[in-house]
Design an enzyme around this catalytic site. Structure first.
Site, PDB file in Angstrom:
ATOM      1  N   ASN A   1     173.429 -93.882  67.372  1.00  0.00           N
ATOM      2  CA  ASN A   1     173.639 -94.854  66.303  1.00  0.00           C
ATOM      3  C   ASN A   1     172.330 -95.220  65.621  1.00  0.00           C
ATOM      4  O   ASN A   1     172.181 -96.289  65.055  1.00  0.00           O
ATOM      5  CB  ASN A   1     174.341 -96.105  66.846  1.00  0.00           C
ATOM      6  CG  ASN A   1     173.474 -96.861  67.850  1.00  0.00           C
ATOM      7  OD1 ASN A   1     172.391 -96.405  68.209  1.00  0.00           O
ATOM      8  ND2 ASN A   1     173.960 -98.013  68.297  1.00  0.00           N
TER       9      ASN A   1
ATOM     10  N   GLU B   1     165.004 -92.442  48.344  1.00  0.00           N
ATOM     11  CA  GLU B   1     165.841 -91.946  47.252  1.00  0.00           C
ATOM     12  C   GLU B   1     166.950 -92.948  46.924  1.00  0.00           C
ATOM     13  O   GLU B   1     168.146 -92.667  47.068  1.00  0.00           O
ATOM     14  CB  GLU B   1     166.389 -90.562  47.607  1.00  0.00           C
ATOM     15  CG  GLU B   1     165.262 -89.550  47.811  1.00  0.00           C
ATOM     16  CD  GLU B   1     165.726 -88.146  48.144  1.00  0.00           C
ATOM     17  OE1 GLU B   1     166.948 -87.944  48.332  1.00  0.00           O
ATOM     18  OE2 GLU B   1     164.873 -87.234  48.226  1.00  0.00           O
TER      19      GLU B   1
ATOM     20  N   LEU C   1     165.153 -95.764  37.708  1.00  0.00           N
ATOM     21  CA  LEU C   1     163.697 -95.888  37.725  1.00  0.00           C
ATOM     22  C   LEU C   1     163.220 -96.803  36.599  1.00  0.00           C
ATOM     23  O   LEU C   1     162.309 -97.633  36.801  1.00  0.00           O
ATOM     24  CB  LEU C   1     163.066 -94.500  37.584  1.00  0.00           C
ATOM     25  CG  LEU C   1     161.547 -94.421  37.750  1.00  0.00           C
ATOM     26  CD1 LEU C   1     161.141 -94.817  39.158  1.00  0.00           C
ATOM     27  CD2 LEU C   1     161.033 -93.013  37.433  1.00  0.00           C
ATOM     28  N   LYS C   2     163.824 -96.684  35.435  1.00  0.00           N
ATOM     29  CA  LYS C   2     163.454 -97.568  34.333  1.00  0.00           C
ATOM     30  C   LYS C   2     163.724 -99.023  34.690  1.00  0.00           C
ATOM     31  O   LYS C   2     162.878 -99.902  34.449  1.00  0.00           O
ATOM     32  CB  LYS C   2     164.252 -97.190  33.079  1.00  0.00           C
ATOM     33  CG  LYS C   2     163.832 -95.889  32.423  1.00  0.00           C
ATOM     34  CD  LYS C   2     164.696 -95.597  31.204  1.00  0.00           C
ATOM     35  CE  LYS C   2     164.267 -94.316  30.516  1.00  0.00           C
ATOM     36  NZ  LYS C   2     165.138 -93.986  29.351  1.00  0.00           N
TER      37      LYS C   2
ATOM     38  N   HIS D   1     160.079 -87.789  44.424  1.00  0.00           N
ATOM     39  CA  HIS D   1     160.314 -86.559  45.176  1.00  0.00           C
ATOM     40  C   HIS D   1     160.606 -85.429  44.195  1.00  0.00           C
ATOM     41  O   HIS D   1     161.221 -85.646  43.149  1.00  0.00           O
ATOM     42  CB  HIS D   1     161.490 -86.717  46.140  1.00  0.00           C
ATOM     43  CG  HIS D   1     161.286 -87.790  47.154  1.00  0.00           C
ATOM     44  ND1 HIS D   1     162.263 -88.131  48.075  1.00  0.00           N
ATOM     45  CD2 HIS D   1     160.229 -88.597  47.422  1.00  0.00           C
ATOM     46  CE1 HIS D   1     161.814 -89.112  48.853  1.00  0.00           C
ATOM     47  NE2 HIS D   1     160.582 -89.407  48.458  1.00  0.00           N
TER      48      HIS D   1
ATOM     49  N   GLU E   1     157.482 -86.784  48.640  1.00  0.00           N
ATOM     50  CA  GLU E   1     158.190 -85.789  49.461  1.00  0.00           C
ATOM     51  C   GLU E   1     158.430 -84.595  48.563  1.00  0.00           C
ATOM     52  O   GLU E   1     158.990 -84.732  47.470  1.00  0.00           O
ATOM     53  CB  GLU E   1     159.521 -86.340  49.979  1.00  0.00           C
ATOM     54  CG  GLU E   1     160.338 -85.335  50.778  1.00  0.00           C
ATOM     55  CD  GLU E   1     161.758 -85.810  51.060  1.00  0.00           C
ATOM     56  OE1 GLU E   1     161.907 -86.943  51.567  1.00  0.00           O
ATOM     57  OE2 GLU E   1     162.697 -85.061  50.752  1.00  0.00           O
TER      58      GLU E   1
ATOM     59  N   GLY F   1     166.815 -78.670  53.236  1.00  0.00           N
ATOM     60  CA  GLY F   1     166.196 -78.016  54.391  1.00  0.00           C
ATOM     61  C   GLY F   1     165.404 -76.775  54.049  1.00  0.00           C
ATOM     62  O   GLY F   1     164.804 -76.151  54.913  1.00  0.00           O
TER      63      GLY F   1
ATOM     64  N   GLY G   1     163.357 -77.783  59.728  1.00  0.00           N
ATOM     65  CA  GLY G   1     163.868 -77.227  58.490  1.00  0.00           C
ATOM     66  C   GLY G   1     163.211 -75.900  58.150  1.00  0.00           C
ATOM     67  O   GLY G   1     162.199 -75.500  58.737  1.00  0.00           O
ATOM     68  N   ASN G   2     163.794 -75.208  57.190  1.00  0.00           N
ATOM     69  CA  ASN G   2     163.271 -73.911  56.780  1.00  0.00           C
ATOM     70  C   ASN G   2     162.005 -74.017  55.953  1.00  0.00           C
ATOM     71  O   ASN G   2     161.348 -73.009  55.706  1.00  0.00           O
ATOM     72  CB  ASN G   2     164.344 -73.156  55.983  1.00  0.00           C
ATOM     73  CG  ASN G   2     165.549 -72.809  56.822  1.00  0.00           C
ATOM     74  OD1 ASN G   2     165.448 -72.171  57.851  1.00  0.00           O
ATOM     75  ND2 ASN G   2     166.727 -73.259  56.383  1.00  0.00           N
TER      76      ASN G   2
END
Length: 480
Positions: free
Chosen positions: A101, A164, A219-220, A237, A284, A291, A329-330
């Site tokens: 959790n 995000e 964002l504005k 990002h 990021e 991924g 991740g890849n």
């Protein structure tokens, strides 16, 4: 082996090298066009690593190999963030590890901070913004983390608040407006300013992604409201797309590379009028989201997008680029479980060793598929380059060789050139000047240059690398 021979051999193994072009590279040496610092390239962990069975997806903090590879990235910021971070709770008294959790414990926090101190990384940590009360962020659990951190005398250079935010999953997808998030950031800033040990901790955000449509509006609204006031670093990002659309060709497509320029300009058009002096970070970023693309984002070919991204970001004045991710991740820099470095690890390591703080302007007569960037060389590294040294890095996505000349620097050249093992762009392994790079016997291998002369090189098709001019004697690179 002489570098000319290395490059000739590489070219001979590429059938398309029969065609060629000539490029002249000139560097403006009268002044720098920007500055970066030794934390410019950072790395990330996804928040999902924290609560999973207390084993960080198998990332072994105590492994000598892990620590050695991590120290190679130092100094840098480690950002721990991601969607799972907005579902996590800190439990200072919990024993052992986290739980399904999304609880992370004091013991896990201790392990992390000990590792950070050992390898020389500085933490940027994403707090859970979806802990809310009466429509506002509830800092109660964050204060538990801050107080616990204080009692252990840990230093946290930066906090984020939410990940995000215009893309929160159900049922929170529309629960926080841009204007409200700005007020939440002000609240975080006030808490840190009034908490001993945290009054110099950076507030970093808002970590928006894919800035178009409703995300652009978000964002504005953030910067038109209170969000312009509390930030020490502005973050967004960027990926070149979702991994499902990735192909070999997208990793060497100049139009794909230029998507980053569009993203930076879009964000700047919003943030600069409201907050012109706060540094901008790629908080990021990697090749493709989701991924990364298997068999591509973790292969030699990923280096084209990565090195070009570093060049564009520095040239356009960004102050931080945080690579998703160091592990997991890849698109990671090291392989899960084995901890073997992927090609982008070696590229990042050499970038950090060679690239200095001053960014220089470059003029060429090349097409957009032969991309060139320049800096003053880093002096405080194992290569011990003297003041006045210039380093140029090149991303050649042409499928033919390029004859490049450097009219200003008809002097000694140190060449660090990457190519794929077996001449396959999807190679798992990478060579430097023809020698494969491997972590062997608990050590990072020496990465010596090849010496060349005369101010000209033959650059093989679809390769990238660095050329250093130790005797350039550029005044702007001799000044502090």
């Amino acid at each position: 082996m002489n570098v000319r021979r290395v490059l000739v051999i590489l070219c001979s193994l590429y059938v398309p090298c029969a065609r060629s072009q000539s490029v002249s590279v000139n560097v403006a040496t009268d002044r720098e066009i920007g500055l970066i610092d030794d934390h410019f390239v950072g790395i990330t962990f996804d928040s999902s690593m924290l609560p999973i069975s207390a084993n960080w997806f198998g990332f072994d903090f105590s492994s000598h190999k892990v620590q050695t590879l991590a120290k190679g990235m130092s100094p840098c910021y480690l950002r721990i963030g991601g969607t799972p971070g907005d579902f996590m709770t800190f439990d200072p008294t919990g024993s052992g590890g986290g739980s399904a959790n999304s609880t992370y414990t004091g013991a896990m926090w201790d392990d992390l901070n000990y590792f950070l101190k050992t390898v020389g990384w500085d933490l940027v940590f994403g707090l859970n913004v979806l802990k809310r009360k009466d429509g506002q962020w509830d800092p109660t659990n964050a204060m538990e983390l801050i107080n616990y951190t204080n009692t252990r005398n840990y230093t946290i250079p930066g906090f984020e608040l939410g990940n995000e935010p215009a893309c929160f999953p159900q049922p929170f997808n529309n629960s926080v407006s841009g204007a409200q998030l700005g007020r939440d950031f002000v609240h975080l800033r006030d808490i840190l300013k009034s908490t001993p040990g945290f009054n110099s901790t950076m507030v970093i955000g808002p970590d928006v992604t894919a800035v178009f449509g409703h995300k652009l509006t978000f964002l504005k609204n953030f910067f038109e409201g209170e969000g312009r006031k509390p930030l020490d670093r502005i973050t967004f990002h960027q990926y070149y797309g979702f991994e499902g659309i990735a192909s070999l060709g997208t990793f060497i497509d100049p139009e794909v590379m230029d998507r980053l320029i569009i993203s930076i300009n879009t964000v700047r058009n919003i943030t600069t009028p409201a907050d012109p002096n706060t540094p901008l970070w790629l908080g990021e970023t990697s090749s493709f989201s989701g991924g990364g693309a298997p068999g591509l984002s973790d292969r030699y070919v990923a280096g084209f997008l990565w090195l070009d991204k570093l060049g564009i970001a520095a040239r356009m004045g960004l102050k931080g680029v945080l690579r998703q991710s160091f592990y997991g991740g890849n698109y990671s820099l090291v392989e899960m479980n084995t901890f073997d470095p992927y090609p982008d690890y070696w590229l990042t390591l050499l970038y950090k060793r060679l690239i200095g703080y001053k960014v220089l302007s470059v003029q060429t007569n090349s097409t957009n598929s032969f991309r060139v960037y320049a800096h003053c060389a880093r002096q405080e590294s194992l290569y011990n380059y003297k003041p006045g040294t210039v380093v140029i890095y090149i991303v050649n996505v042409n499928n033919y060789t390029t004859a490049v000349t450097f009219p200003q620097f008809r002097t000694n050249m140190d060449v660090f050139w990457f190519s794929p093992e077996f001449q396959d762009l999807t190679s798992r392994n990478v060579t430097l000047n023809g020698k494969r790079l491997d972590y062997i016997n608990y050590t990072i291998p020496e990465m010596p240059p090849e010496r060349a002369y005369g101010g000209s090189l033959q650059i093989p098709a679809t390769t990238f690398g660095f050329v250093v001019f130790p005797d350039a004697g550029v005044d702007v690179c001799s000044q502090d």
